[in-house]
Design an enzyme around this catalytic site. Structure first.
Site, PDB file in Angstrom:
ATOM      1  N   LYS A 191     -10.106  -4.553  -8.607  1.00  0.00           N
ATOM      2  CA  LYS A 191      -9.668  -3.358  -8.181  1.00  0.00           C
ATOM      3  C   LYS A 191     -10.198  -2.013  -8.515  1.00  0.00           C
ATOM      4  CE  LYS A 191      -5.215  -3.461  -7.192  1.00  0.00           C
ATOM      5  NZ  LYS A 191      -4.613  -4.582  -5.989  1.00  0.00           N
ATOM      6  N   GLY A 210       6.303   2.592   1.059  1.00  0.00           N
ATOM      7  CA  GLY A 210       5.115   2.786   1.631  1.00  0.00           C
ATOM      8  C   GLY A 210       4.844   1.733   2.579  1.00  0.00           C
ATOM      9  N   ASN A 211       3.406   1.342   2.651  1.00  0.00           N
ATOM     10  CA  ASN A 211       3.190   0.505   3.469  1.00  0.00           C
ATOM     11  C   ASN A 211       3.971  -0.879   3.390  1.00  0.00           C
ATOM     12  OD1 ASN A 211       1.193  -2.192   4.371  1.00  0.00           O
ATOM     13  ND2 ASN A 211       0.654  -0.359   5.561  1.00  0.00           N
ATOM     14  N   ALA A 212       4.021  -1.173   2.111  1.00  0.00           N
ATOM     15  CA  ALA A 212       4.572  -2.685   2.030  1.00  0.00           C
ATOM     16  C   ALA A 212       6.053  -2.616   2.165  1.00  0.00           C
ATOM     17  CB  ALA A 212       4.221  -3.392   0.628  1.00  0.00           C
ATOM     18  N   GLY A 213       6.889  -1.579   1.491  1.00  0.00           N
ATOM     19  CA  GLY A 213       8.264  -1.574   1.522  1.00  0.00           C
ATOM     20  C   GLY A 213       8.832  -1.026   2.963  1.00  0.00           C
ATOM     21  N   TYR A 214       8.012  -0.209   3.677  1.00  0.00           N
ATOM     22  CA  TYR A 214       8.537   0.222   5.136  1.00  0.00           C
ATOM     23  C   TYR A 214       8.562  -1.294   5.896  1.00  0.00           C
ATOM     24  CZ  TYR A 214       8.898   0.834   9.988  1.00  0.00           C
ATOM     25  OH  TYR A 214       9.110   0.973  11.345  1.00  0.00           O
TER      26      TYR A 214
HETATM   27  N1  GLU Z   1      -4.465  -4.010  -2.218  1.00  0.00           N
HETATM   28  C1  GLU Z   1      -3.869  -5.380  -1.883  1.00  0.00           C
HETATM   29  C2  GLU Z   1      -3.457  -6.254  -2.887  1.00  0.00           C
HETATM   30  O1  GLU Z   1      -3.238  -5.824  -3.844  1.00  0.00           O
HETATM   31  C3  GLU Z   1      -4.881  -5.937  -0.643  1.00  0.00           C
HETATM   32  C4  GLU Z   1      -6.236  -6.254  -1.291  1.00  0.00           C
HETATM   33  C5  GLU Z   1      -7.442  -6.759  -0.240  1.00  0.00           C
HETATM   34  O2  GLU Z   1      -7.175  -6.898   0.919  1.00  0.00           O
HETATM   35  O3  GLU Z   1      -8.462  -6.869  -0.605  1.00  0.00           O
HETATM   36  O4  GLU Z   1      -3.508  -7.559  -2.718  1.00  0.00           O
END
Ligand code: GLU
Length: 416
Positions: free
Chosen positions: A106, A220-224
């Site tokens: 991350k 955001g992306n996930a929530g919407y």
């Molecule tokens: N950020 C997303 C997660 O937390 C996707 C990570 C990715 O696609 O590598 O799972």
């Protein structure tokens, strides 16, 4: 350190919880509780007014036993290395649980992208890539979008990697725009996968999704997309949504597309016509069938866990529930779909994107959805079966399956 502040501590405790069942030696547990590698960097960026601001950035490559490390990049004012470590660890378990040949990572930059012009955001994105590009690559570490980063940011970063290394390596980053090596279905993959897991959970609980009431924290992306797919594909009723400024509720149901248009116009979901403005806390405590925390970590804590009334909590965010809160929800027999099971859709389709990039192929949307469904359904059933067989919470089941796979790979490679 306060639990809410020590996110990595929460994640490490989860490793201990499952290590008993797995009989992990203290040595192995020790390795699993430490990131493999961390980059800390200062990133000077020229702002539009000519001044230079220096931002702090990180990339944590947590564990690569099962393959190159993988995980998103967050741009957030409250970012900390502690959170990034915890999230990088979760990525390790997420990739293992969904049986992807990838490890976990991350990254993040402490900044508030809402204050930036487009040009400033581009300069920061490129500068961040410059500082990590020697340490990443399609077979080393592959970033992706996360909180406040998106396909445009990924495109700049891919281009910067190409500028520095001389290689147009599409597979160095995922979540790219479709016309630049991105995959069909990646933009809403996290939410789509989440709903596939909810569909399985609802079948277990004999809950009808048509007309089921849903509250979504975060837009955001996930929530919407969670709100949109819930109404469009499952006939569920989205009775509340929120963003960082507040929440809105409407018992008869909200139209997510209209709320998005309002947010794009005004900057927030609040004051949407015909809806009542409530607080983020009130949203979490609504009497709904399904609660979808899709914002940040530590949303459900000891302070509010007692008042959560949903039957299913589908964790689309990473780490939204603290350990103590988790126990309370379990005691209340709330069915939790743990984060790295529920939100694996993003990295699953990222992995599909890598496969397409490596083979210079482009799959149709239906193919992506079919494979995503197979992955999520398989993981959901494995976790649920384990949880029933050994009478342990879903989260502990997910951790145990994932950690065991990582340890197996470490054993085969001779690390332990
Ligand atoms: N950020 C997303 C997660 O937390 C996707 C990570 C990715 O696609 O590598 O799972």
């Amino acid at each position: 350190m306060d639990e809410a502040m020590d996110f990595f501590g929460v994640v490490k405790r989860q490793i201990c919880n499952c290590s008993l069942g797995l009989n992990l030696s203290p040595d192995v547990e020790g390795i699993l509780k430490m990131p493999m590698r961390e980059l800390h960097m200062s990133i000077p960026v020229r702002m539009d007014d000519g001044s230079i601001r220096t931002f702090q950035g990180f990339r944590v490559q947590y564990n690569n036993a099962r393959g190159p490390t993988k995980g998103g990049i967050r741009f957030h004012p409250d970012e900390t290395i502690n959170t990034i470590r915890g999230l990088a660890a979760i990525m390790t378990w997420k990739c293992a649980l969904h049986d992807l040949p990838l490890g976990g990572a991350k990254g993040g930059v402490i900044c508030n992208p809402k204050e930036f012009s487009e040009a400033e955001l581009e300069r920061l994105s490129r500068a961040y890539m410059q500082s990590i590009c020697r340490f990443i690559g399609p077979d080393r570490d592959i970033p992706a979008p996360d909180v406040y980063t998106n396909p445009t940011v990924m495109a700049w970063m891919m281009d910067e990697y190409a500028n520095v290394t001389g290689n147009t390596a599409f597979g160095v980053i995922t979540g790219k725009p479709v016309s630049l090596g991105g995959s069909e279905g990646r933009h809403d993959a996290t939410a789509r996968g989440g709903w596939m897991a909810i569909r399985e959970a609802a079948a277990d609980l004999e809950m009808d999704l048509a007309g089921a009431t849903v509250a979504v924290q975060g837009f955001g992306n996930a929530g919407y997309h969670a709100a949109f797919l819930g109404t469009a594909h499952y006939g569920a009723k989205i009775v509340a949504v929120s963003d960082s400024r507040g929440a809105i509720s409407r018992p008869d149901g909200l139209d997510p597309e209209a709320v998005l248009a309002h947010k794009n116009e005004t900057g927030s979901v609040i004051r949407f016509e015909g809806a009542e403005t409530i607080s983020n806390e009130e949203l979490l405590e609504l009497d709904v069938d399904i609660l979808i925390p899709a914002a940040l970590e530590n949303a459900i804590t000891m302070q509010n866990a007692d008042r959560i009334r949903a039957r299913i909590v589908a964790e689309l965010a990473n780490g939204p529930t603290t350990t103590e809160a988790d126990e309370i929800l379990y005691d209340h027999q709330i069915h939790i779909i743990p984060d790295f099971l529920c939100n694996g859709g993003g990295v699953i389709v990222s992995y599909f994107e890598m496969v397409q990039n490596f083979t210079m192929d482009h799959w149709p949307e239906a193919e992506v959805y079919r494979r995503l469904d197979e992955k999520i359904t398989t993981a959901y059933r494995a976790v649920k079966d384990f949880s029933r067989t050994y009478a342990v919470p879903m989260r502990q089941a997910a951790y145990t399956i994932a950690v065991e796979r990582v340890v197996k790979a470490m054993e085969y490679r001779g690390c332990v």
